[in-house]
Motif scaffolding. Structure first.
Motif, PDB file in Angstrom:
ATOM      1  N   PRO A   1      64.399  10.724 -67.444  1.00 33.94           N
ATOM      2  CA  PRO A   1      66.186  10.330 -68.085  1.00 33.94           C
ATOM      3  C   PRO A   1      66.163  11.321 -69.341  1.00 33.94           C
ATOM      4  CG  PRO A   1      64.767   8.406 -67.817  1.00 33.94           C
ATOM      5  CD  PRO A   1      64.025   9.555 -67.587  1.00 33.94           C
ATOM      6  N   ALA A   2      66.025  11.060 -69.743  1.00 31.25           N
ATOM      7  CA  ALA A   2      66.446  11.381 -71.660  1.00 31.25           C
ATOM      8  C   ALA A   2      66.158  12.518 -71.823  1.00 31.25           C
ATOM      9  CB  ALA A   2      65.426  10.559 -72.855  1.00 31.25           C
ATOM     10  N   THR A   3      65.645  13.089 -71.048  1.00 32.30           N
ATOM     11  CA  THR A   3      65.275  14.669 -71.501  1.00 32.30           C
ATOM     12  C   THR A   3      65.449  16.225 -69.926  1.00 32.30           C
ATOM     13  OG1 THR A   3      63.028  14.983 -69.753  1.00 32.30           O
ATOM     14  CG2 THR A   3      63.292  14.938 -72.411  1.00 32.30           C
ATOM     15  N   ILE A   4      66.300  15.333 -68.767  1.00 29.63           N
ATOM     16  CA  ILE A   4      66.045  16.406 -67.830  1.00 29.63           C
ATOM     17  C   ILE A   4      68.235  17.037 -68.011  1.00 29.63           C
ATOM     18  CG2 ILE A   4      67.251  14.776 -66.467  1.00 29.63           C
ATOM     19  CD1 ILE A   4      65.550  17.820 -65.327  1.00 29.63           C
ATOM     20  N   ALA A   5      68.729  15.905 -68.447  1.00 29.15           N
ATOM     21  CA  ALA A   5      70.778  16.882 -69.048  1.00 29.15           C
ATOM     22  C   ALA A   5      69.402  18.245 -70.102  1.00 29.15           C
ATOM     23  CB  ALA A   5      71.181  15.917 -68.810  1.00 29.15           C
ATOM     24  N   GLY A   6      69.730  17.864 -71.391  1.00 36.12           N
ATOM     25  CA  GLY A   6      68.953  18.602 -72.184  1.00 36.12           C
ATOM     26  C   GLY A   6      68.258  19.648 -71.385  1.00 36.12           C
ATOM     27  N   VAL A   7      67.182  19.893 -70.459  1.00 38.46           N
ATOM     28  CA  VAL A   7      66.052  21.509 -70.014  1.00 38.46           C
ATOM     29  C   VAL A   7      67.619  22.001 -69.503  1.00 38.46           C
ATOM     30  CG1 VAL A   7      64.666  22.057 -68.308  1.00 38.46           C
ATOM     31  CG2 VAL A   7      64.757  19.844 -70.120  1.00 38.46           C
TER      32      VAL A   7
ATOM     33  N   ALA B   1      60.167  19.384 -66.134  1.00 40.20           N
ATOM     34  CA  ALA B   1      61.410  18.680 -66.689  1.00 40.20           C
ATOM     35  C   ALA B   1      60.965  17.904 -67.875  1.00 40.20           C
ATOM     36  CB  ALA B   1      61.984  17.562 -65.362  1.00 40.20           C
ATOM     37  N   ASP B   2      59.933  17.867 -69.442  1.00 39.49           N
ATOM     38  CA  ASP B   2      60.050  17.473 -70.332  1.00 39.49           C
ATOM     39  C   ASP B   2      60.314  17.950 -71.571  1.00 39.49           C
ATOM     40  OD1 ASP B   2      58.215  19.446 -70.175  1.00 39.49           O
ATOM     41  OD2 ASP B   2      56.345  17.973 -70.095  1.00 39.49           O
ATOM     42  N   GLY B   3      60.762  19.612 -71.354  1.00 42.27           N
ATOM     43  CA  GLY B   3      61.779  20.013 -72.550  1.00 42.27           C
ATOM     44  C   GLY B   3      60.313  20.445 -73.418  1.00 42.27           C
ATOM     45  N   GLN B   4      59.154  20.160 -73.526  1.00 43.66           N
ATOM     46  CA  GLN B   4      58.285  21.252 -74.251  1.00 43.66           C
ATOM     47  C   GLN B   4      58.414  22.862 -73.816  1.00 43.66           C
ATOM     48  OE1 GLN B   4      54.427  19.326 -72.425  1.00 43.66           O
ATOM     49  NE2 GLN B   4      55.269  17.451 -73.419  1.00 43.66           N
ATOM     50  N   HIS B   5      58.971  23.430 -72.729  1.00 42.09           N
ATOM     51  CA  HIS B   5      59.260  24.916 -73.197  1.00 42.09           C
ATOM     52  C   HIS B   5      59.786  25.957 -72.903  1.00 42.09           C
ATOM     53  CE1 HIS B   5      56.805  23.713 -69.095  1.00 42.09           C
ATOM     54  NE2 HIS B   5      55.656  23.888 -69.891  1.00 42.09           N
ATOM     55  N   ASP B   6      59.659  26.475 -74.589  1.00 41.61           N
ATOM     56  CA  ASP B   6      61.127  27.262 -74.789  1.00 41.61           C
ATOM     57  C   ASP B   6      61.929  28.251 -74.394  1.00 41.61           C
ATOM     58  OD1 ASP B   6      62.315  29.292 -76.488  1.00 41.61           O
ATOM     59  OD2 ASP B   6      60.419  29.257 -78.368  1.00 41.61           O
ATOM     60  N   VAL B   7      62.229  28.087 -74.069  1.00 42.73           N
ATOM     61  CA  VAL B   7      63.973  28.783 -73.434  1.00 42.73           C
ATOM     62  C   VAL B   7      63.699  30.125 -73.639  1.00 42.73           C
ATOM     63  CG1 VAL B   7      66.104  29.125 -71.993  1.00 42.73           C
ATOM     64  CG2 VAL B   7      64.695  26.852 -72.636  1.00 42.73           C
ATOM     65  N   SER B   8      63.544  30.562 -74.320  1.00 40.34           N
ATOM     66  CA  SER B   8      63.188  32.089 -75.136  1.00 40.34           C
ATOM     67  C   SER B   8      62.662  32.486 -74.435  1.00 40.34           C
ATOM     68  CB  SER B   8      63.944  32.384 -76.272  1.00 40.34           C
ATOM     69  OG  SER B   8      62.732  31.633 -77.599  1.00 40.34           O
TER      70      SER B   8
ATOM     71  N   VAL C   1      57.029  11.776 -72.143  1.00 40.89           N
ATOM     72  CA  VAL C   1      56.359  10.906 -71.254  1.00 40.89           C
ATOM     73  C   VAL C   1      55.284  12.458 -70.250  1.00 40.89           C
ATOM     74  CG1 VAL C   1      57.598  10.257 -69.007  1.00 40.89           C
ATOM     75  CG2 VAL C   1      58.372   9.684 -71.250  1.00 40.89           C
ATOM     76  N   SER C   2      54.349  11.530 -70.046  1.00 42.84           N
ATOM     77  CA  SER C   2      53.525  12.377 -69.353  1.00 42.84           C
ATOM     78  C   SER C   2      52.964  11.154 -67.702  1.00 42.84           C
ATOM     79  CB  SER C   2      52.313  13.034 -69.796  1.00 42.84           C
ATOM     80  OG  SER C   2      50.869  13.453 -68.839  1.00 42.84           O
ATOM     81  N   HIS C   3      53.227  11.935 -67.092  1.00 40.51           N
ATOM     82  CA  HIS C   3      52.731  11.393 -65.353  1.00 40.51           C
ATOM     83  C   HIS C   3      51.242  11.832 -64.967  1.00 40.51           C
ATOM     84  CE1 HIS C   3      56.642   9.247 -65.565  1.00 40.51           C
ATOM     85  NE2 HIS C   3      56.857  10.905 -65.559  1.00 40.51           N
ATOM     86  N   PHE C   4      50.681  12.717 -65.968  1.00 44.08           N
ATOM     87  CA  PHE C   4      48.865  12.876 -65.755  1.00 44.08           C
ATOM     88  C   PHE C   4      48.531  11.379 -66.775  1.00 44.08           C
ATOM     89  CE2 PHE C   4      45.089  14.309 -67.452  1.00 44.08           C
ATOM     90  CZ  PHE C   4      44.236  15.364 -65.874  1.00 44.08           C
ATOM     91  N   ARG C   5      47.629  11.379 -64.528  1.00 39.18           N
ATOM     92  CA  ARG C   5      46.297   9.816 -64.647  1.00 39.18           C
ATOM     93  C   ARG C   5      45.184  10.902 -65.082  1.00 39.18           C
ATOM     94  NH1 ARG C   5      48.605   8.042 -59.241  1.00 39.18           N
ATOM     95  NH2 ARG C   5      48.024  10.332 -58.701  1.00 39.18           N
ATOM     96  N   PRO C   6      44.860  10.658 -66.369  1.00 38.99           N
ATOM     97  CA  PRO C   6      43.048  11.136 -66.798  1.00 38.99           C
ATOM     98  C   PRO C   6      42.203  10.828 -65.406  1.00 38.99           C
ATOM     99  CG  PRO C   6      44.140  10.507 -68.522  1.00 38.99           C
ATOM    100  CD  PRO C   6      44.728  10.171 -67.429  1.00 38.99           C
ATOM    101  N   GLY C   7      42.491   9.712 -64.941  1.00 39.92           N
ATOM    102  CA  GLY C   7      41.143   9.091 -63.809  1.00 39.92           C
ATOM    103  C   GLY C   7      41.529   9.778 -62.757  1.00 39.92           C
TER     104      GLY C   7
END
Length: 287
Positions: free
Chosen positions: A34-40, A109-116, A226-232
């Protein structure tokens, strides 16, 4: 396994008519960002592309943000229960094709990628529309080393399972899919519901003689991301996937070996100019 197509809400009119027969959109799988998707979505506006948001069973705060974005004109595909990234991407790709688009640019959706860096994918679509454009990450100093080193285990298995170095990275969340061909592939092989999807779909695309191109995407870790990767759990699924793909490679090895030795490895060169990268001691991430 594949699930029935989730219903779409919000803006669902047909894409605007263009002189080009190619029509691209952005597909974003969303699970509680919720904190990043609108900005993305705002950051993607300069691309001028419609956006298909996939609500993968989000909790109420994120669902409310997605409802607002749908009211602003974005397409919204709503899945009633969380199915995982693979399930969400499949729903988004199916919806995009139903809406009349020919290509979908997948973005996280996490805003980590450079749009340029994204226009290069659209340029590649115009030059080679049947080619799957695959992002590979270039990291800044915010990235933990363990992420970079850990992903190489998957890289090596992909190179083994394709008998080729054509695919540079299969774990980055940015790629541009030709929709008709990808959805036909996914109708035969769903490629998993969770994080293993991103890798398996590219290996199976290559096995099906699909062309690929590798393009750089600058990636940074936002503070408090936020990451939803579950290592195990997810690492077990990824290990099982690589085992299945290895067995599949053995059956296809004569064809794959001939493709590589004959130079028909399906890889196209990227003309995207990479900007200066991060320091050598600060690389790596598992999207």
């Amino acid at each position: 396994m594949s699930q029935p197509q989730a219903p779409m809400t919000g803006h669902t009119s047909s894409p605007p008519v263009s002189e080009s027969p190619l029509r691209a959109c952005v597909v974003i799988p969303v699970y509680d960002h919720p904190a990043t998707i609108a900005g993305v979505c705002a950051g993607l506006a300069p691309l001028g592309l419609p956006i298909v948001l996939v609500d993968d069973g989000c909790s109420a705060p994120c669902a409310a943000v997605l409802d607002q974005l749908a009211a602003e004109g974005h397409h919204l595909v709503r899945r009633e229960q969380n199915g995982g990234k693979g399930a969400a991407v499949r729903s988004g790709l199916q919806a995009a094709e139903q809406l009349g688009f020919t290509h979908a640019l997948q973005v996280d959706a996490d805003g980590q990628h450079d749009v340029s860096d994204l226009p290069a994918f659209l340029n590649g679509m115009q030059e080679t529309p049947d080619c799957l454009q695959i992002g590979y990450p270039e990291y800044d100093a915010s990235v933990p080393r363990i992420r970079f080193y850990g992903r190489y285990a998957s890289h090596i298995w992909v190179w083994i399972n394709t008998l080729s170095l054509a695919i540079r990275d299969t774990m980055c969340g940015v790629r541009l899919y030709p929709l008709a061909a990808t959805n036909r592939l996914l109708a035969r092989h769903d490629c998993g519901d969770r994080m293993s999807f991103d890798t398996e779909v590219l290996v199976r695309w290559y096995w099906a003689d699909g062309e690929v191109a590798n393009l750089p995407v600058h990636v940074s870790y936002p503070t408090g991301g936020v990451s939803h990767f579950r290592p195990g759990h997810d690492n077990l699924l990824i290990s099982a996937m690589h085992t299945r793909l290895f067995l599949g490679m053995l059956l296809r090895s004569p064809k794959l070996a001939w493709r590589t030795l004959s130079g028909r490895n399906g890889r196209r060169s990227s003309t995207h100019v990479s900007r200066p990268s991060q320091p050598d001691d600060a690389k790596g991430k598992h999207e």
